[in-house]
Design a protein around this motif. Structure first.
Motif, mmCIF file in Angstrom:
data_model
loop_
_atom_site.group_PDB
_atom_site.id
_atom_site.type_symbol
_atom_site.label_atom_id
_atom_site.label_comp_id
_atom_site.label_asym_id
_atom_site.label_seq_id
_atom_site.Cartn_x
_atom_site.Cartn_y
_atom_site.Cartn_z
ATOM 1 N N GLY A 92 -45.488 -54.006 -22.065
ATOM 2 C CA GLY A 92 -45.860 -53.211 -23.235
ATOM 3 C C GLY A 92 -44.840 -52.100 -23.443
ATOM 4 O O GLY A 92 -44.145 -51.691 -22.509
ATOM 5 N N HIS A 93 -44.739 -51.642 -24.684
ATOM 6 C CA HIS A 93 -43.815 -50.539 -24.974
ATOM 7 C C HIS A 93 -44.474 -49.521 -25.911
ATOM 8 O O HIS A 93 -45.267 -49.890 -26.773
ATOM 9 C CB HIS A 93 -42.548 -51.039 -25.669
ATOM 10 C CG HIS A 93 -41.771 -52.035 -24.885
ATOM 11 N ND1 HIS A 93 -41.249 -51.776 -23.639
ATOM 12 C CD2 HIS A 93 -41.417 -53.317 -25.184
ATOM 13 C CE1 HIS A 93 -40.601 -52.851 -23.212
ATOM 14 N NE2 HIS A 93 -40.694 -53.802 -24.120
ATOM 15 N N CYS A 155 -40.022 -44.737 -23.347
ATOM 16 C CA CYS A 155 -41.198 -45.594 -23.265
ATOM 17 C C CYS A 155 -41.882 -45.187 -21.972
ATOM 18 O O CYS A 155 -41.243 -45.141 -20.918
ATOM 19 C CB CYS A 155 -40.796 -47.067 -23.217
ATOM 20 S SG CYS A 155 -42.185 -48.153 -22.796
ATOM 21 N N PHE A 157 -44.378 -46.706 -20.435
ATOM 22 C CA PHE A 157 -44.930 -47.812 -19.627
ATOM 23 C C PHE A 157 -44.284 -47.723 -18.232
ATOM 24 O O PHE A 157 -43.077 -47.470 -18.127
ATOM 25 C CB PHE A 157 -44.583 -49.150 -20.295
ATOM 26 C CG PHE A 157 -45.294 -50.338 -19.707
ATOM 27 C CD1 PHE A 157 -46.505 -50.782 -20.223
ATOM 28 C CD2 PHE A 157 -44.740 -51.038 -18.627
ATOM 29 C CE1 PHE A 157 -47.146 -51.890 -19.681
ATOM 30 C CE2 PHE A 157 -45.391 -52.149 -18.082
ATOM 31 C CZ PHE A 157 -46.592 -52.576 -18.609
ATOM 32 N N HIS A 160 -40.325 -48.043 -17.069
ATOM 33 C CA HIS A 160 -39.418 -48.281 -18.190
ATOM 34 C C HIS A 160 -38.513 -47.107 -18.546
ATOM 35 O O HIS A 160 -37.432 -47.299 -19.089
ATOM 36 C CB HIS A 160 -40.208 -48.680 -19.446
ATOM 37 C CG HIS A 160 -40.794 -50.049 -19.362
ATOM 38 N ND1 HIS A 160 -41.274 -50.733 -20.450
ATOM 39 C CD2 HIS A 160 -40.990 -50.870 -18.290
ATOM 40 C CE1 HIS A 160 -41.739 -51.926 -20.067
ATOM 41 N NE2 HIS A 160 -41.581 -52.017 -18.757
ATOM 42 N N MET A 164 -35.251 -47.063 -20.764
ATOM 43 C CA MET A 164 -35.825 -47.087 -22.104
ATOM 44 C C MET A 164 -35.992 -45.663 -22.588
ATOM 45 O O MET A 164 -37.079 -45.088 -22.552
ATOM 46 C CB MET A 164 -37.170 -47.803 -22.058
ATOM 47 C CG MET A 164 -37.286 -48.869 -23.110
ATOM 48 S SD MET A 164 -38.784 -49.801 -23.044
ATOM 49 C CE MET A 164 -38.823 -50.288 -24.769
HETATM 50 CU CU CU Z 1 -41.365 -50.114 -22.420
#
Ligand code: CU
Length: 171
Positions: A92-93, A155, A157, A160, A164
């Motif tokens: 998921g992001h 992100c 999550f 990440h 990210m």
């Molecule tokens: Cu992510």
């Protein structure tokens, strides 16, 4: 959008090759601004400042933009899309904008402990704005207004944020 993406990719290539950074970068930016002027009715000579932004995240844990420039004090409309195919549970992001000078690692650790709220630590004073956590092909549009400054986005999550992440510059 494509232009933004290409510029982002070019900017990161410059950052990676790093030497002579500032001068090369400003030359590149000037060239890009010239192109934009020629092809659109942009009223400002400044490079790629847009308050309507589309960002994607993918299964490689990457945002397509690692730098976003917006006009300070005006509403930003940002759409975040998950362009991947892996499940939300596995990959998921979200897109979380943090206040300047936030300890990103500490925030990310706090986020991991917030699974019940999809990795958004509720009540965190570090968050300027955030999207929902997205599964494949989902998107979410948010609006926010920021003051002049440099903000990091990640992100949140688990695992990440290390790659990210990116920088939003409001000017
Ligand atoms: Cu992510």
């Amino acid at each position: 959008m494509r232009k933004l993406f290409l510029l982002g990719a070019f900017a990161s290539a410059l950052i990676i090759s790093s030497c002579g950074g500032d001068q090369k970068k400003s030359q590149n930016t000037d060239a890009a601004a010239g192109t934009q002027k020629a092809t659109s009715e942009s009223t400002d000579a400044a490079p790629v400042i847009r308050n309507t932004v589309v960002v994607t995240g993918n299964d490689q844990m990457r945002f397509d933009l690692d730098e976003i420039r917006v006009r300070a004090g005006e509403k930003v409309t940002l759409t975040f899309k998950n362009a991947g195919v892996l499940s939300k549970e596995a990959m998921g992001h979200n897109w979380v904008l943090l206040k300047p000078a936030t300890d990103v690692a500490a925030f990310a650790t706090e986020a991991i402990a917030s699974k019940a709220t999809e990795f958004i630590p509720t009540g965190s004073k570090a968050i300027v704005a955030h999207t929902k956590l997205l599964g494949p092909n989902e998107s979410d549009t948010i609006t926010f207004t920021v003051e002049k400054g440099e903000y990091e986005y990640i992100c949140s999550f688990p695992g990440h944020y290390g790659i990210m992440r990116g920088k939003l510059i409001a000017e």
